[in-house]
Design an enzyme around this catalytic site. Structure first.
Site, PDB file in Angstrom:
ATOM      1  N   HIS A 121       0.839  -1.203   0.000  1.00 53.52           N
ATOM      2  CA  HIS A 121       0.000   0.000   0.000  1.00 53.52           C
ATOM      3  C   HIS A 121       0.874   1.252   0.000  1.00 53.52           C
ATOM      4  O   HIS A 121       1.814   1.344   0.784  1.00 53.52           O
ATOM      5  CB  HIS A 121      -0.866   0.044   1.261  1.00 53.52           C
ATOM      6  CG  HIS A 121      -2.007  -0.906   1.258  1.00 53.52           C
ATOM      7  ND1 HIS A 121      -1.839  -2.266   1.366  1.00 53.52           N
ATOM      8  CD2 HIS A 121      -3.339  -0.691   1.172  1.00 53.52           C
ATOM      9  CE1 HIS A 121      -3.032  -2.847   1.347  1.00 53.52           C
ATOM     10  NE2 HIS A 121      -3.954  -1.912   1.238  1.00 53.52           N
ATOM     11  N   ASN A 169       7.893  -5.014   2.582  1.00 52.89           N
ATOM     12  CA  ASN A 169       6.572  -4.626   3.077  1.00 52.89           C
ATOM     13  C   ASN A 169       6.431  -4.858   4.578  1.00 52.89           C
ATOM     14  O   ASN A 169       5.889  -4.029   5.295  1.00 52.89           O
ATOM     15  CB  ASN A 169       5.497  -5.411   2.327  1.00 52.89           C
ATOM     16  CG  ASN A 169       4.087  -4.949   2.635  1.00 52.89           C
ATOM     17  OD1 ASN A 169       3.847  -3.778   2.895  1.00 52.89           O
ATOM     18  ND2 ASN A 169       3.161  -5.876   2.596  1.00 52.89           N
ATOM     19  N   ASP A 229      16.325  15.584  -2.795  1.00 52.16           N
ATOM     20  CA  ASP A 229      17.034  15.844  -4.053  1.00 52.16           C
ATOM     21  C   ASP A 229      17.356  14.539  -4.787  1.00 52.16           C
ATOM     22  O   ASP A 229      17.152  14.434  -5.997  1.00 52.16           O
ATOM     23  CB  ASP A 229      18.341  16.602  -3.801  1.00 52.16           C
ATOM     24  CG  ASP A 229      18.132  18.092  -3.538  1.00 52.16           C
ATOM     25  OD1 ASP A 229      17.092  18.639  -3.950  1.00 52.16           O
ATOM     26  OD2 ASP A 229      19.030  18.712  -2.936  1.00 52.16           O
ATOM     27  N   ASP A 266       9.358  16.775  -9.265  1.00 53.49           N
ATOM     28  CA  ASP A 266       9.652  17.962  -8.456  1.00 53.49           C
ATOM     29  C   ASP A 266       8.693  17.881  -7.273  1.00 53.49           C
ATOM     30  O   ASP A 266       7.549  18.306  -7.354  1.00 53.49           O
ATOM     31  CB  ASP A 266       9.428  19.235  -9.276  1.00 53.49           C
ATOM     32  CG  ASP A 266       9.754  20.504  -8.497  1.00 53.49           C
ATOM     33  OD1 ASP A 266      10.271  20.406  -7.360  1.00 53.49           O
ATOM     34  OD2 ASP A 266       9.469  21.596  -9.019  1.00 53.49           O
ATOM     35  N   GLU A 319      15.442  20.093   0.864  1.00 53.18           N
ATOM     36  CA  GLU A 319      15.559  18.936  -0.037  1.00 53.18           C
ATOM     37  C   GLU A 319      16.962  18.357  -0.095  1.00 53.18           C
ATOM     38  O   GLU A 319      17.145  17.233  -0.529  1.00 53.18           O
ATOM     39  CB  GLU A 319      15.100  19.323  -1.458  1.00 53.18           C
ATOM     40  CG  GLU A 319      13.609  19.515  -1.556  1.00 53.18           C
ATOM     41  CD  GLU A 319      13.127  19.751  -2.971  1.00 53.18           C
ATOM     42  OE1 GLU A 319      13.961  19.853  -3.900  1.00 53.18           O
ATOM     43  OE2 GLU A 319      11.901  19.839  -3.156  1.00 53.18           O
TER      44      GLU A 319
END
Length: 155
Positions: free
Chosen positions: A12, A43, A130, A139, A153
């Site tokens: 999920h 998971n 980044d 982005d 970032e």
């Protein structure tokens, strides 16, 4: 039926455990648009641990999270569904839902292989926003002012 013998879990993006306020919200997490073929050890290991860490922040400290998650890469298919090679998640940790994103906003970014025999600690896969943007072409925090984006970032 295709997942049953594929060796993959139905992973999920938005976990069922994050949408428990009502049954409609919870049932939406089971739509195939929210599910991807996920290696069981990923998971049930670091991905699950990161989800639980986020829930703990929300439930115990009343913190608000802004979460973006996705996949990239190609490890073949299950039926007509591509098995991603990598899974990633970016979490902005905010004091409240109304909180502004600032240079001081805590960012958790992870990028992990969609495979078994994986490190169980999600922190082993920490990275920067980044790097995820380079890998995916996205982005991710485009609504955040450029100066703040650049600051958060890269760390």
């Amino acid at each position: 039926g295709e997942y049953r013998r594929s060796g993959y879990d139905r992973g999920h993006m938005v976990p069922s455990g994050d949408r428990t306020a009502n049954s409609r919200d919870n049932s939406l997490t089971f739509l195939m648009t929210n599910i991807f073929p996920q290696a069981p050890d990923n998971n049930r290991g670091p991905w699950k641990e990161l989800e639980e860490y986020g829930r703990d922040l929300v439930y115990q400290q009343g913190i608000a999270l802004y979460v973006i998650a996705g996949v990239y890469g190609d490890k073949g298919t299950v039926g007509k569904v591509t098995v991603p090679g990598r899974v990633w998640k970016v979490i902005l940790v905010l004091d409240s839902p109304e909180d502004e994103v600032t240079r001081g906003t805590e960012v958790i970014a992870v990028d992990m292989p969609n495979s078994d025999r994986i490190e169980s600690d999600w922190q082993a896969y920490r990275t920067t926003v980044d790097r995820i943007e380079v890998a995916t072409g996205y982005d991710l925090l485009s609504d955040v002012p450029d100066g703040i984006q650049a600051a958060i970032e890269s760390r």
